[in-house]
Design a protein around this motif. Structure first.
Motif, PDB file in Angstrom:
ATOM      1  N   VAL A   9       0.835  -1.068  -0.291  1.00  0.00           N
ATOM      2  CA  VAL A   9      -0.254  -0.025   0.010  1.00  0.00           C
ATOM      3  C   VAL A   9       0.379   1.574   0.130  1.00  0.00           C
ATOM      4  O   VAL A   9       1.738   1.779   0.775  1.00  0.00           O
ATOM      5  CB  VAL A   9      -0.782   0.393   1.171  1.00  0.00           C
ATOM      6  N   VAL A  10       1.003   1.960  -0.854  1.00  0.00           N
ATOM      7  CA  VAL A  10       1.227   3.570  -0.815  1.00  0.00           C
ATOM      8  C   VAL A  10       0.672   3.954  -0.423  1.00  0.00           C
ATOM      9  O   VAL A  10      -0.473   4.222  -1.161  1.00  0.00           O
ATOM     10  CB  VAL A  10       1.877   3.501  -2.468  1.00  0.00           C
ATOM     11  N   LEU A  11       1.297   4.900   0.143  1.00  0.00           N
ATOM     12  CA  LEU A  11       0.194   6.554   1.072  1.00  0.00           C
ATOM     13  C   LEU A  11       0.873   7.903   0.494  1.00  0.00           C
ATOM     14  O   LEU A  11       2.172   7.703   0.371  1.00  0.00           O
ATOM     15  CB  LEU A  11       1.542   6.220   2.427  1.00  0.00           C
ATOM     16  N   SER A  12      -0.231   8.463   0.044  1.00  0.00           N
ATOM     17  CA  SER A  12       0.064  10.108   0.132  1.00  0.00           C
ATOM     18  C   SER A  12       0.801  10.511   1.460  1.00  0.00           C
ATOM     19  O   SER A  12       0.345  10.323   2.250  1.00  0.00           O
ATOM     20  CB  SER A  12      -1.207  10.285  -0.846  1.00  0.00           C
ATOM     21  N   GLY A  62     -11.276  16.568   7.042  1.00  0.00           N
ATOM     22  CA  GLY A  62     -12.227  16.534   6.215  1.00  0.00           C
ATOM     23  C   GLY A  62     -11.533  16.268   4.966  1.00  0.00           C
ATOM     24  O   GLY A  62     -12.445  16.041   3.712  1.00  0.00           O
ATOM     25  N   ARG A  63     -10.682  15.098   4.994  1.00  0.00           N
ATOM     26  CA  ARG A  63     -10.279  14.303   4.077  1.00  0.00           C
ATOM     27  C   ARG A  63     -10.820  12.801   4.078  1.00  0.00           C
ATOM     28  O   ARG A  63     -11.188  12.392   5.121  1.00  0.00           O
ATOM     29  CB  ARG A  63      -8.769  14.402   3.891  1.00  0.00           C
ATOM     30  N   PHE A  64     -10.675  12.055   3.136  1.00  0.00           N
ATOM     31  CA  PHE A  64     -11.359  10.797   2.954  1.00  0.00           C
ATOM     32  C   PHE A  64     -10.501  10.328   2.066  1.00  0.00           C
ATOM     33  O   PHE A  64     -10.013  10.387   1.483  1.00  0.00           O
ATOM     34  CB  PHE A  64     -12.681  10.830   2.768  1.00  0.00           C
ATOM     35  N   LEU A  65     -10.616   8.906   2.959  1.00  0.00           N
ATOM     36  CA  LEU A  65      -9.958   7.588   2.007  1.00  0.00           C
ATOM     37  C   LEU A  65     -10.162   7.528   0.540  1.00  0.00           C
ATOM     38  O   LEU A  65     -11.858   7.349   0.750  1.00  0.00           O
ATOM     39  CB  LEU A  65      -9.710   6.542   2.856  1.00  0.00           C
ATOM     40  N   HIS A  66      -9.312   7.361  -0.547  1.00  0.00           N
ATOM     41  CA  HIS A  66      -9.973   6.874  -1.884  1.00  0.00           C
ATOM     42  C   HIS A  66      -8.626   5.436  -2.134  1.00  0.00           C
ATOM     43  O   HIS A  66      -7.013   5.707  -1.429  1.00  0.00           O
ATOM     44  CB  HIS A  66      -9.544   7.865  -2.797  1.00  0.00           C
ATOM     45  N   ALA A  86      -5.900  10.633  -0.412  1.00  0.00           N
ATOM     46  CA  ALA A  86      -7.725  11.411   0.530  1.00  0.00           C
ATOM     47  C   ALA A  86      -7.462  12.995   0.294  1.00  0.00           C
ATOM     48  O   ALA A  86      -6.521  13.981   0.500  1.00  0.00           O
ATOM     49  CB  ALA A  86      -7.034  11.263   1.556  1.00  0.00           C
ATOM     50  N   PRO A  87      -8.236  13.593  -0.986  1.00  0.00           N
ATOM     51  CA  PRO A  87      -8.473  13.929  -1.374  1.00  0.00           C
ATOM     52  C   PRO A  87      -9.086  15.045  -0.268  1.00  0.00           C
ATOM     53  O   PRO A  87      -9.887  14.770   0.766  1.00  0.00           O
ATOM     54  CB  PRO A  87      -9.331  14.081  -2.536  1.00  0.00           C
ATOM     55  N   SER A  88      -9.592  16.581  -0.627  1.00  0.00           N
ATOM     56  CA  SER A  88      -9.939  17.094   0.503  1.00  0.00           C
ATOM     57  C   SER A  88     -11.835  17.506   0.147  1.00  0.00           C
ATOM     58  O   SER A  88     -11.889  17.478  -0.920  1.00  0.00           O
ATOM     59  CB  SER A  88      -8.998  18.661   1.054  1.00  0.00           C
ATOM     60  N   ARG A  89     -12.085  17.705   0.916  1.00  0.00           N
ATOM     61  CA  ARG A  89     -13.353  17.656   0.793  1.00  0.00           C
ATOM     62  C   ARG A  89     -14.438  19.357   0.885  1.00  0.00           C
ATOM     63  O   ARG A  89     -13.198  20.177   2.144  1.00  0.00           O
ATOM     64  CB  ARG A  89     -14.656  17.308   1.771  1.00  0.00           C
TER      65      ARG A  89
END
Length: 100
Positions: A9-12, A62-66, A86-89
């Protein structure tokens, strides 16, 4: 001996603090594993990541996992790379830019 899948798993960068500063997480999963098993393993190993689930109201960032699979087939395979970002919302739940 049961076969296993070794998954990376490569993490941003924006997620590394949630995953103890790691760049990657290596998982050994049963040969029958699916992406949901990767998610479950990560949530169990790194409980702070649960706050990044899309429906969690306790998510101050405000971020969520993708998740994204490396190209080259369907499902998981031995040596597979899974990318976690995790793009921001924006307020109201709409997507902003793809950060991370």
């Amino acid at each position: 001996m049961a076969r296993t899948l070794d998954i990376t798993v490569v993490l941003s960068p924006v997620l590394r603090n949630v995953f103890d500063g790691r760049l990657t997480v290596s998982l050994s999963l049963p040969a029958t594993a699916r992406v949901g098993d990767v998610v479950e393993s990560l949530l169990n190993l790194y409980p702070r990541s649960k706050a990044l689930l899309a429906g969690d109201r306790e998510n101050p960032s405000g971020r969520f996992l993708h998740f994204a699979l490396a190209p080259g087939g369907e499902g998981l395979a031995a040596g597979q790379k899974v990318f976690l970002f995790a793009p921001s919302r924006r307020p109201g739940g709409n997507l902003a830019g793809l950060e991370g």
